[in-house]
Every structure is written in structure tokens, then in C-alpha cells.
Design an enzyme around this catalytic site. Structure first.
Site, mmCIF file in Angstrom:
data_model
loop_
_atom_site.group_PDB
_atom_site.id
_atom_site.type_symbol
_atom_site.label_atom_id
_atom_site.label_comp_id
_atom_site.label_asym_id
_atom_site.label_seq_id
_atom_site.Cartn_x
_atom_site.Cartn_y
_atom_site.Cartn_z
ATOM 1 C CB CYS A 100 -0.969 -0.026 1.178
ATOM 2 S SG CYS A 100 -2.368 1.098 0.989
ATOM 3 N NE ARG A 134 -9.617 4.970 2.208
ATOM 4 C CZ ARG A 134 -8.438 5.576 2.265
ATOM 5 N NH1 ARG A 134 -8.255 6.710 1.598
ATOM 6 N NH2 ARG A 134 -7.440 5.072 2.962
ATOM 7 C CG HIS A 198 -3.960 -3.662 3.639
ATOM 8 N ND1 HIS A 198 -2.779 -3.188 4.156
ATOM 9 C CD2 HIS A 198 -4.516 -2.620 2.960
ATOM 10 C CE1 HIS A 198 -2.627 -1.914 3.819
ATOM 11 N NE2 HIS A 198 -3.666 -1.544 3.089
#
EC number: 6.3.5.13
Length: 241
Positions: A100, A134, A198
Site C-alpha cells: 500500500c 476510495r 492487505h
């Protein structure tokens, strides 16, 4: 533990870089998985935590960098420029995993949500900027050119969008989710692997973990049979599809 043992007298050092800044969603678990999968095969391994303000050694075999928000990214770049052990380690063929924030700060530049552009570390040929919305949710992607046994799965929560230059290649083609730009996910350049995922990403993708171990040890490894992980992966793919 099933799987072909490697056995080794030397200790593989896994640098966990700035977990106090870059530790979103338990990304430290990536270092734990690497350590465990090597120890199961008879390879001595240890995690070396490197916190903000501490020098970064250039002698580790694998470097693991996790996720973080804009302010943490800026502080991380500042720290890594002042303590350039990671950069020196890359020139010595160390293996690096960036998650990330890693894919953004390892690039040539990243533009934050406040539209301020910051120089990156220049370790991969990429640039990142804040997207309009997002990206949140499960990702399913297919590793490019059979880099490792797929699919690549994980959870993304980021606003960044990343464009790769010619020296970098994508890690995988996106089937579900956004990744870098809705088309491809992650980046590979030399022995640096980056991803937006993740989960943490390595517990969810043991084949990717083993690829990094093979790069670090120079030895081919056999898969380790963990039925619970296989079942989890199948369930996550079904849920995302």
C-alpha cells in the site's frame, strides 16, 4: 509440517521497516509469515524491527514495509532518505515487499490528497496520485506470466492510483477490485514486489510468500499443505466474485 525442508545453517534476517508508522491492518503479519514458513522448512530466520528514528541496516535479506496514511508516508520517506540502508540493500539484491504505502513511497513521486507532490525513493519506476474515490473491498487478480500460483487475493483500502513506467511490470491483472488503476495490481522491479493488498497479503497468498523466500534463499521450495488456508482462499474468491 508437510513440504520439502530447505535446511540452512545461516540466519535469514527479515527487516520489519517502520512498523510504528506503516502498520495498517496488521501488515507486520507479512514478516511473521515469512519467518514461520522458513522455520517450518528448517531455515533459521529472525525478524528485525526498525522503528522511526532508528538506523536502517543494509545487511538484512528481506525488507517488509506496510501501509499507512499520507502523513505517515511523508515521514517514512524522510526517515528512509536520512537512513538509506534499504536503498543500499536493494543494490545488493535484497528482497523487498512494499504494501500500500510501500508502492507509493518506493516510486518516483506520490501526490497526496492535498494535491501536494512529494518525491519518492525512486526504487521502482512508478508515480502515484490520489484518485477521485476510495477503493475499498476484496481484490482478486491473476499473477502475470505465472509469476506464482494464483489467484492473488486481498483487501484494499486506498485512494491512491499508481501508474507504472517501462522499467516496472505489474504483479497481477485485476479480475475483481481496483488495484493500481482498475486494470493491474502491484508492481515488480528486480527483487522488489509491491501491492496494494492487505489481509495481510502473505497469509492470504502463501505462494507469493514462498516466491519471496526462494528469492532470498536461492532455493526452490515445495508447497506447504495447510487445508485451512486453502479453504480460506477459496471462500474469499467465492465471496468476491
Amino acid at each position: 509440517m508437510p513440504g520439502l525442508p530447505l535446511m540452512s545453517e545461516s540466519t535469514i534476517q527479515i527487516a520489519l521497516v517502520l512498523p510504528d508508522l506503516l502498520g495498517t491492518y496488521g501488515d507486520f503479519g507479512n514478516a511473521v509469515v515469512l519467518e514461520k514458513r522458513m522455520k517450518w522448512r528448517g531455515v533459521k530466520a529472525e525478524i528485525v524491527p526498525i522503528n522511526y528514528g532508528q538506523p536502517v541496516p543494509d545487511s538484512c535479506d528481506i525488507y517488509v514495509v506496510g501501509g499507512g496514511e499520507d502523513t505517515a508516508q511523508t515521514l517514512a520517506v524522510k526517515h528512509l532518505r536520512e537512513h538509506p540502508g534499504l536503498q543500499r540493500a536493494v543494490t545488493k539484491n535484497a528482497v523487498v515487499l512494499g504494501v500500500c504505502a510501500g508502492i507509493q513511497i518506493f516510486g518516483e513521486s506520490f501526490t497526496r490528497a492535498d494535491n501536494v507532490t512529494h518525491p519518492g525513493m525512486g526504487l521502482i519506476d512508478s508515480s502515484s496520485h490520489a484518485g477521485g474515490s476510495r477503493a475499498i473491498g476484496e481484490v482478486v487478480a491473476e499473477p502475470i506470466n505465472g509469476l506464482f500460483a494464483g489467484p492473488l487475493i486481498g483487501f484494499e483500502n486506498h485512494q491512491g492510483r499508481t501508474t507504472l513506467g517501462p522499467a516496472a511490470r505489474p504483479l497481477a491483472n485485476v479480475k475483481v477490485g481496483t488495484g493500481n488503476d482498475g486494470s493491474v495490481e502491484g508492481a515488480v522491479q528486480g527483487r522488489i514486489v509491491c501491492t496494494y493488498l492487505h489481509g495481510p497479503v502473505l497469509p492470504r497468498n502463501p505462494a507469493l510468500a514462498d516466491m519471496l523466500i526462494e528469492w532470498a534463499t536461492g532455493t526452490k521450495v515445495a508447497p506447504i499443505d495447510l487445508p485451512a488456508v486453502a479453504a480460506m482462499r477459496a471462500e474469499r474468491v467465492r465471496a468476491a466474485s
